[in-house]
Design a protein around this motif. Structure first.
Motif, PDB file in Angstrom:
ATOM      1  N   GLY A 196      33.238  35.944  31.858  1.00  0.00           N
ATOM      2  CA  GLY A 196      33.805  37.233  31.499  1.00  0.00           C
ATOM      3  C   GLY A 196      35.112  37.497  32.220  1.00  0.00           C
ATOM      4  N   PHE A 197      35.191  37.089  33.492  1.00  0.00           N
ATOM      5  CA  PHE A 197      36.417  37.256  34.276  1.00  0.00           C
ATOM      6  C   PHE A 197      37.544  36.424  33.659  1.00  0.00           C
ATOM      7  N   ALA A 198      37.242  35.187  33.301  1.00  0.00           N
ATOM      8  CA  ALA A 198      38.249  34.313  32.703  1.00  0.00           C
ATOM      9  C   ALA A 198      38.714  34.845  31.347  1.00  0.00           C
ATOM     10  N   ARG A 199      37.775  35.360  30.551  1.00  0.00           N
ATOM     11  CA  ARG A 199      38.142  35.920  29.244  1.00  0.00           C
ATOM     12  C   ARG A 199      39.051  37.132  29.406  1.00  0.00           C
ATOM     13  N   GLU A 200      38.779  37.963  30.402  1.00  0.00           N
ATOM     14  CA  GLU A 200      39.593  39.143  30.616  1.00  0.00           C
ATOM     15  C   GLU A 200      41.015  38.763  31.025  1.00  0.00           C
ATOM     16  N   LEU A 201      41.147  37.732  31.853  1.00  0.00           N
ATOM     17  CA  LEU A 201      42.476  37.247  32.218  1.00  0.00           C
ATOM     18  C   LEU A 201      43.255  36.817  30.978  1.00  0.00           C
ATOM     19  N   GLU A 202      42.596  36.091  30.085  1.00  0.00           N
ATOM     20  CA  GLU A 202      43.266  35.629  28.874  1.00  0.00           C
ATOM     21  C   GLU A 202      43.641  36.799  27.971  1.00  0.00           C
ATOM     22  N   THR A 203      42.757  37.752  27.843  1.00  0.00           N
ATOM     23  CA  THR A 203      43.025  38.910  26.990  1.00  0.00           C
ATOM     24  C   THR A 203      44.238  39.685  27.476  1.00  0.00           C
ATOM     25  N   LEU A 204      44.368  39.801  28.796  1.00  0.00           N
ATOM     26  CA  LEU A 204      45.460  40.564  29.390  1.00  0.00           C
ATOM     27  C   LEU A 204      46.737  39.738  29.554  1.00  0.00           C
ATOM     28  N   ALA A 205      46.675  38.442  29.267  1.00  0.00           N
ATOM     29  CA  ALA A 205      47.814  37.557  29.537  1.00  0.00           C
ATOM     30  C   ALA A 205      48.257  37.691  30.993  1.00  0.00           C
ATOM     31  N   THR A 206      47.283  37.694  31.887  1.00  0.00           N
ATOM     32  CA  THR A 206      47.516  37.870  33.323  1.00  0.00           C
ATOM     33  C   THR A 206      47.197  36.586  34.057  1.00  0.00           C
ATOM     34  N   SER A 207      47.996  36.268  35.049  1.00  0.00           N
ATOM     35  CA  SER A 207      47.769  35.090  35.883  1.00  0.00           C
ATOM     36  C   SER A 207      47.419  35.552  37.290  1.00  0.00           C
ATOM     37  N   LEU A 208      46.293  35.086  37.806  1.00  0.00           N
ATOM     38  CA  LEU A 208      45.896  35.330  39.182  1.00  0.00           C
ATOM     39  C   LEU A 208      45.689  33.992  39.869  1.00  0.00           C
ATOM     40  N   GLY A 209      46.278  33.817  41.036  1.00  0.00           N
ATOM     41  CA  GLY A 209      46.128  32.582  41.789  1.00  0.00           C
ATOM     42  C   GLY A 209      45.675  32.867  43.201  1.00  0.00           C
ATOM     43  N   TYR A 210      44.678  32.115  43.662  1.00  0.00           N
ATOM     44  CA  TYR A 210      44.113  32.300  44.997  1.00  0.00           C
ATOM     45  C   TYR A 210      44.273  30.991  45.773  1.00  0.00           C
ATOM     46  N   ASP A 211      44.793  31.076  46.975  1.00  0.00           N
ATOM     47  CA  ASP A 211      45.035  29.858  47.750  1.00  0.00           C
ATOM     48  C   ASP A 211      44.844  30.161  49.227  1.00  0.00           C
ATOM     49  N   VAL A 212      44.203  29.265  49.944  1.00  0.00           N
ATOM     50  CA  VAL A 212      44.019  29.453  51.375  1.00  0.00           C
ATOM     51  C   VAL A 212      44.662  28.302  52.126  1.00  0.00           C
ATOM     52  N   GLY A 213      45.343  28.630  53.227  1.00  0.00           N
ATOM     53  CA  GLY A 213      45.924  27.640  54.113  1.00  0.00           C
ATOM     54  C   GLY A 213      45.350  27.796  55.508  1.00  0.00           C
ATOM     55  N   VAL A 214      45.891  27.052  56.446  1.00  0.00           N
ATOM     56  CA  VAL A 214      45.343  27.120  57.800  1.00  0.00           C
ATOM     57  C   VAL A 214      45.593  28.473  58.442  1.00  0.00           C
ATOM     58  N   ASP A 215      46.666  29.178  58.046  1.00  0.00           N
ATOM     59  CA  ASP A 215      47.037  30.430  58.701  1.00  0.00           C
ATOM     60  C   ASP A 215      47.063  31.639  57.781  1.00  0.00           C
ATOM     61  N   GLU A 216      46.843  31.471  56.489  1.00  0.00           N
ATOM     62  CA  GLU A 216      46.910  32.619  55.594  1.00  0.00           C
ATOM     63  C   GLU A 216      46.123  32.377  54.317  1.00  0.00           C
ATOM     64  N   LEU A 217      45.701  33.475  53.712  1.00  0.00           N
ATOM     65  CA  LEU A 217      45.107  33.439  52.382  1.00  0.00           C
ATOM     66  C   LEU A 217      46.066  34.187  51.463  1.00  0.00           C
ATOM     67  N   SER A 218      46.485  33.535  50.377  1.00  0.00           N
ATOM     68  CA  SER A 218      47.495  34.095  49.488  1.00  0.00           C
ATOM     69  C   SER A 218      46.910  34.378  48.116  1.00  0.00           C
ATOM     70  N   ILE A 219      47.361  35.484  47.537  1.00  0.00           N
ATOM     71  CA  ILE A 219      46.968  35.837  46.181  1.00  0.00           C
ATOM     72  C   ILE A 219      48.235  36.146  45.399  1.00  0.00           C
ATOM     73  N   SER A 220      48.436  35.446  44.301  1.00  0.00           N
ATOM     74  CA  SER A 220      49.615  35.634  43.454  1.00  0.00           C
ATOM     75  C   SER A 220      49.178  36.189  42.116  1.00  0.00           C
TER      76      SER A 220
END
Length: 444
Positions: A89-113
């Motif tokens: 359902g989360f993936a379908r909602e992203l597609e419906t909204l034409a929205t891109s969400l990216g989650y990434d973690v490194g040694v010193d930070e967690l980033s969300i784009s």
């Protein structure tokens, strides 16, 4: 871990970028929401599109004792359902909204784009908010993502590059979080529970470590309201940051026996931090010595003149709690010893003599010319602004950065080279079956 949106979303988003002339002043506005959340904004209303970058300091270094890999696994689950939406359902909602969400973690930070259309801003922000404050961590999703992580860890055991990097880090940083893989081990990841993931989520998502950058079709007033709606429910404080890391590695060679016709070597010693007043001279120095271009000294001496490798490079690695100066090279087993000898010779030569005027000018030309190319869209600009905030740079840094490069003098580089470069302190971790090398002191 990085999240990729559906292909059609990427195609929709692709043309909605604009390029900043980094040599001109970029109009960065410093915004504070009614609830006290701070952000940097570059307002660009000409295209109905926005990029938002969130970054939480601490990253995988906040893993609790005995729970290595928890932050990494938790980050991988943020897109796997939130609130009333399961993973599909989360993936379908992203597609419906034409929205891109990216989650990434490194040694010193967690980033969300996040990237979304203005017309879908409210719904996109609500979806992002739910992933931050209401992640589901459903059992089936945990096991699926855990399996992906374990597959990667098993693959790493046969990857010479990964073996070399992990060995070097363990020797350099010991028991500090930097000394182990942020993805964890097969044993630690297998043992992680849902409670461990909930704890990791609570440790990282807090306002006291939050940095925000926004670019696009939004006013400062609108951004303030958005920030409070998106982030207002986060707790004020999170887990304590790790202590500074002691770099314990000394000069020498460590050979890790591995059956391969080509040896891989990671090398390095103590480095220099981003906050150091000599950081810019150090970066210019590294551009000359091994900065990755075919004109660097290491590429010229190791590859072009002797044909010992396809590539060799060095780089400064300033983390939040320690700084190292690292490099990498690969060569056939019977020639890796010669490649290491040449690298040490060039390290010593630069330490003693610095660089030539031509090398200095060429390095400056490359660095100042390449800088504007980083500003190739809303998302990259938002990420750059967040990085600036985390380092503590002023909002006019984009306009003044190249001036700082140009201000580096021959005397600056020579002094820093003499202080920073330590040919006797270089440690080489070599993975393969190198001829003429064994664990111990560096050969003369």
């Amino acid at each position: 871990m990085k999240t990729l949106s559906a292909l059609f979303v990427a195609l929709i988003m692709a043309p909605m970028v604009w390029v900043v002339d980094a040599k001109a002043e970029t109009n960065i506005q410093e915004v504070t929401s009614p609830g006290g959340i701070k952000a940097w904004l570059v307002e660009e209303p000409s295209i109905p599109f926005m990029a938002l970058e969130l970054r939480f300091r601490g990253g995988a270094s906040l893993d609790r004792a005995g729970k290595r890999g928890a932050m990494n696994l938790m980050t991988g689950l943020l897109e796997e359902g939130a609130g009333e939406l399961d993973s599909r359902g989360f993936a379908r909602e992203l597609e419906t909204l034409a929205t891109s969400l990216g989650y990434d973690v490194g040694v010193d930070e967690l980033s969300i784009s996040a990237q979304f259309l203005t017309e879908n801003r409210d719904a996109s922000i609500e979806l992002l908010r739910s992933s931050l404050v209401e992640p589901r961590f459903d059992a089936a999703d945990i096991e699926r993502v855990r399996g992906q992580v374990l597959t990667g860890l098993r693959s790493d055991t046969t990857n010479p590059d990964e073996i070399a990097s992990k060995t070097f880090n363990a020797m350099a940083f010991g028991d500090h979080p930097y000394g182990s893989d942020q993805s964890g081990t097969i044993e630690s990841v297998t043992a992680l529970t849902r409670e461990d993931l909930v704890n990791a989520h609570g440790d990282i998502f807090a306002k006291d470590r939050l940095y925000v950058g926004a670019v696009g079709d939004i006013t400062p007033e609108e951004l303030g309201v958005l920030l409070d709606r998106l982030l207002g429910d986060l707790p004020t404080t999170g887990a304590a940051m790790p202590a500074a890391a002691d770099i314990t590695i000394e000069g020498g060679v460590t050979v890790v026996d591995f059956d391969t016709p080509q040896s891989v070597a990671i090398f390095g010693h103590k480095g220099i931090g981003l906050e150091h007043p000599d950081y810019f001279p150090a970066v210019v120095l590294n551009q000359v010595l091994g900065g990755g271009s075919f004109e660097s000294r290491l590429m010229t001496e190791v590859r072009e003149k002797r044909g010992l490798t396809y590539g060799v490079y060095s780089y400064i690695s300033p983390r939040d709690h320690a700084a190292t100066y690292l490099g990498q090279v690969a060569s056939s087993n019977d020639r890796i010893a010669e490649a290491i000898s040449v690298i040490r010779t060039e390290w010593a030569k630069a330490a003693a003599e610095g660089v030539s005027e031509q090398e200095l000018n060429d390095a400056k030309t490359y660095m100042t010319g390449a800088y504007p190319l980083r500003f190739d869209g809303n998302g990259p600009i938002a990420r750059i602004m967040v990085g600036m905030q985390m380092i503590g740079l002023p909002s006019d840094y984009i306009a003044t950065r190249n001036d700082r490069v140009e201000a580096v003098s021959m005397e600056d580089v020579k002094r820093v080279a003499n202080e920073l470069l330590d040919p006797d302190g270089l440690h080489f971790v070599v993975v393969g079956k190198p001829v003429g090398l064994e664990t111990g002191a560096l050969p003369e």
